[in-house]
Design a protein around this motif. Structure first.
Motif, PDB file in Angstrom:
ATOM      1  N   ALA A 136     -14.969  22.096  -3.697  1.00 52.75           N
ATOM      2  CA  ALA A 136     -15.437  23.468  -3.938  1.00 52.75           C
ATOM      3  C   ALA A 136     -15.273  24.338  -2.683  1.00 52.75           C
ATOM      4  CB  ALA A 136     -16.906  23.429  -4.360  1.00 52.75           C
ATOM      5  N   TRP A 137     -15.615  23.787  -1.551  1.00 58.57           N
ATOM      6  CA  TRP A 137     -15.667  24.574  -0.306  1.00 58.57           C
ATOM      7  C   TRP A 137     -14.265  24.867   0.217  1.00 58.57           C
ATOM      8  CZ3 TRP A 137     -18.990  22.525   4.440  1.00 58.57           C
ATOM      9  CH2 TRP A 137     -19.093  23.542   5.397  1.00 58.57           C
ATOM     10  N   SER A 138     -13.372  23.859   0.209  1.00 54.26           N
ATOM     11  CA  SER A 138     -12.052  24.115   0.806  1.00 54.26           C
ATOM     12  C   SER A 138     -11.252  25.102  -0.055  1.00 54.26           C
ATOM     13  CB  SER A 138     -11.267  22.813   1.035  1.00 54.26           C
ATOM     14  OG  SER A 138     -10.790  22.288  -0.167  1.00 54.26           O
ATOM     15  N   TYR A 139     -11.426  25.045  -1.393  1.00 54.06           N
ATOM     16  CA  TYR A 139     -10.704  26.015  -2.228  1.00 54.06           C
ATOM     17  C   TYR A 139     -11.243  27.433  -2.000  1.00 54.06           C
ATOM     18  CZ  TYR A 139      -7.459  23.252  -5.048  1.00 54.06           C
ATOM     19  OH  TYR A 139      -6.388  22.494  -5.469  1.00 54.06           O
ATOM     20  N   ALA A 140     -12.558  27.555  -1.813  1.00 60.34           N
ATOM     21  CA  ALA A 140     -13.109  28.893  -1.553  1.00 60.34           C
ATOM     22  C   ALA A 140     -12.545  29.419  -0.228  1.00 60.34           C
ATOM     23  CB  ALA A 140     -14.629  28.828  -1.516  1.00 60.34           C
ATOM     24  N   GLU A 141     -12.494  28.536   0.777  1.00 60.58           N
ATOM     25  CA  GLU A 141     -11.978  28.948   2.094  1.00 60.58           C
ATOM     26  C   GLU A 141     -10.502  29.335   1.987  1.00 60.58           C
ATOM     27  OE1 GLU A 141     -13.694  26.592   5.679  1.00 60.58           O
ATOM     28  OE2 GLU A 141     -11.532  26.628   5.973  1.00 60.58           O
ATOM     29  N   GLN A 163      -6.879  35.115  -6.966  1.00 65.52           N
ATOM     30  CA  GLN A 163      -8.063  35.884  -7.398  1.00 65.52           C
ATOM     31  C   GLN A 163      -9.214  34.954  -7.777  1.00 65.52           C
ATOM     32  OE1 GLN A 163      -7.061  38.736 -10.495  1.00 65.52           O
ATOM     33  NE2 GLN A 163      -5.272  39.348  -9.332  1.00 65.52           N
ATOM     34  N   MET A 164      -8.885  33.896  -8.518  1.00 65.82           N
ATOM     35  CA  MET A 164      -9.936  32.953  -8.946  1.00 65.82           C
ATOM     36  C   MET A 164     -10.641  32.319  -7.743  1.00 65.82           C
ATOM     37  SD  MET A 164     -11.538  30.682 -11.015  1.00 65.82           S
ATOM     38  CE  MET A 164     -10.861  30.807 -12.651  1.00 65.82           C
ATOM     39  N   TYR A 165      -9.826  31.796  -6.802  1.00 64.37           N
ATOM     40  CA  TYR A 165     -10.449  31.003  -5.741  1.00 64.37           C
ATOM     41  C   TYR A 165     -11.032  31.839  -4.600  1.00 64.37           C
ATOM     42  CZ  TYR A 165      -8.944  27.078  -8.467  1.00 64.37           C
ATOM     43  OH  TYR A 165      -8.798  26.185  -9.511  1.00 64.37           O
ATOM     44  N   GLN A 166     -10.690  33.141  -4.558  1.00 65.91           N
ATOM     45  CA  GLN A 166     -11.317  33.970  -3.525  1.00 65.91           C
ATOM     46  C   GLN A 166     -12.606  34.616  -4.056  1.00 65.91           C
ATOM     47  OE1 GLN A 166     -11.382  37.777  -3.338  1.00 65.91           O
ATOM     48  NE2 GLN A 166     -11.092  37.537  -5.549  1.00 65.91           N
ATOM     49  N   SER A 167     -12.910  34.403  -5.334  1.00 64.68           N
ATOM     50  CA  SER A 167     -14.017  35.165  -5.930  1.00 64.68           C
ATOM     51  C   SER A 167     -15.393  34.725  -5.410  1.00 64.68           C
ATOM     52  CB  SER A 167     -13.977  35.030  -7.461  1.00 64.68           C
ATOM     53  OG  SER A 167     -14.300  33.700  -7.820  1.00 64.68           O
ATOM     54  N   GLU A 168     -16.328  35.666  -5.489  1.00 64.37           N
ATOM     55  CA  GLU A 168     -17.726  35.421  -5.102  1.00 64.37           C
ATOM     56  C   GLU A 168     -18.306  34.287  -5.938  1.00 64.37           C
ATOM     57  OE1 GLU A 168     -20.363  36.904  -3.266  1.00 64.37           O
ATOM     58  OE2 GLU A 168     -18.709  37.651  -2.029  1.00 64.37           O
TER      59      GLU A 168
END
Ligand SMILES: Cc1ncc(CN)c(N)n1
Length: 221
Positions: A136-141, A163-168
Motif C-alpha cells: 500500500a505504502w510504496s504504491y502511494a509513494e 491517477q489511481m495510485y496518487q490519490s488521497e
C-alpha cells in the motif's frame, strides 16, 4: 522516530530501486512497452485477489468492531475500486475478464502472494500488516512521485494508473496501516520488532521483483 518510519529507513535502498526501476520510470514518461503493461495488469489482478484475502484475514484478526469494519472497507475498495481499474484497462487492452481470472500466476506473483497469505495466517495482526504495508505504502509513494511529472496523469495509456495510485483515498490505506502498526508495536519486545522488520523488508523485495518480472514479462523460465 515511529516504528514505521524506522522500517521505511531500513528499506530505503530497496524502495529507491523500486522508484528507479525502468517499469516505474517508463510509466512516468509514458514510454513503457504496452505488452509489458498488459502482462503486469494480468499478473497484478491475480496478486490483488490474494491481497484482498489478506484484508479479509485482517478483519478476522481485528481486536474490535471498528478495526474489523476498516479492514472490510479496504477489502471492498480493493475488490471494487482498485481491481475495477484493472478490469477497465483489460477491456481497453483487449483482455477478457475470463482471461484475466484464468491467467496462470508467474513465479514471482505466486511467491509474493503465498508469502503474504502465509505471514497473515500464521502471525499476529502486526505480522499481517507488516506483510502488506510495503504494497500500500510504496504504491502511494510511487503514484505521488509520478504525478509530479508533467503530463503523466493525462497520458492516454498510463494516466489512469498514475491517477489511481496518487490519490488521497489510496494514500489513506497506507496511512491507516501505518498507524495500526505503530500502535500495535508500542509495547512489543525487540525480537518481535526484528521479525516485523524482516517481513517488511521481504515484501519490499518482492515489490522490486514484481516490477522486474513485469518489465521482462517473465513467467517461470
Ligand atoms: C504487486 C503490487 N503491489 C502493490 C499494489 C498496490 N495495491 C499492487 N496493485 N500490486
Amino acid at each position: 522516530m515511529s516504528f514505521t518510519q524506522y522500517l521505511r529507513e531500513k528499506a530505503d535502498s530497496i524502495w529507491q530501486a523500486n522508484h528507479k526501476h525502468p517499469f516505474v520510470q517508463e510509466i512516468g514518461s509514458g514510454t513503457l512497452d504496452i505488452e509489458a503493461f498488459k502482462y503486469y495488469m494480468k499478473q497484478d489482478y491475480l496478486y490483488l485477489i490474494e491481497y484482498s484475502r489478506v484484508f479479509a484475514l485482517g478483519a478476522v484478526k481485528a481486536p474490535d468492531l471498528e478495526t474489523m469494519a476498516i479492514f472490510s472497507n479496504y477489502l471492498q475498495s480493493t475488490l471494487n475500486e482498485e481491481m475495477a481499474l484493472h478490469r477497465s484497462y483489460a477491456k481497453r487492452l483487449g483482455i477478457s475478464e475470463e482471461e484475466l481470472e484464468n491467467e496462470e500466476p508467474a513465479a514471482t506473483t505466486l511467491s509474493y502472494s503465498s508469502y503474504m497469505i502465509s505471514e497473515a495466517q500464521k502471525g499476529s495482526l502486526a505480522h499481517l500488516i507488516a506483510a502488506i504495508l510495503p504494497c500500500a505504502w510504496s504504491y502511494a509513494e510511487i503514484g505521488q512521485t509520478l504525478a509530479t511529472i508533467p503530463g503523466a496523469m493525462d497520458h492516454p495509456n498510463y494516466g489512469e494508473w498514475v491517477q489511481m495510485y496518487q490519490s488521497e483515498e489510496f494514500a489513506e490505506i497506507a496511512n491507516w496501516l501505518k498507524q495500526q502498526l505503530d500502535s500495535l508495536t508500542a509495547s512489543v519486545n525487540e525480537k518481535e520488532k526484528e521479525q516485523l522488520e524482516a517481513i517488511f523488508i521481504r515484501s519490499s523485495q518482492f515489490e522490486y521483483l514484481f516490477w522486474e518480472m513485469s518489465y521482462q514479462q517473465r513467467s517461470w523460465t
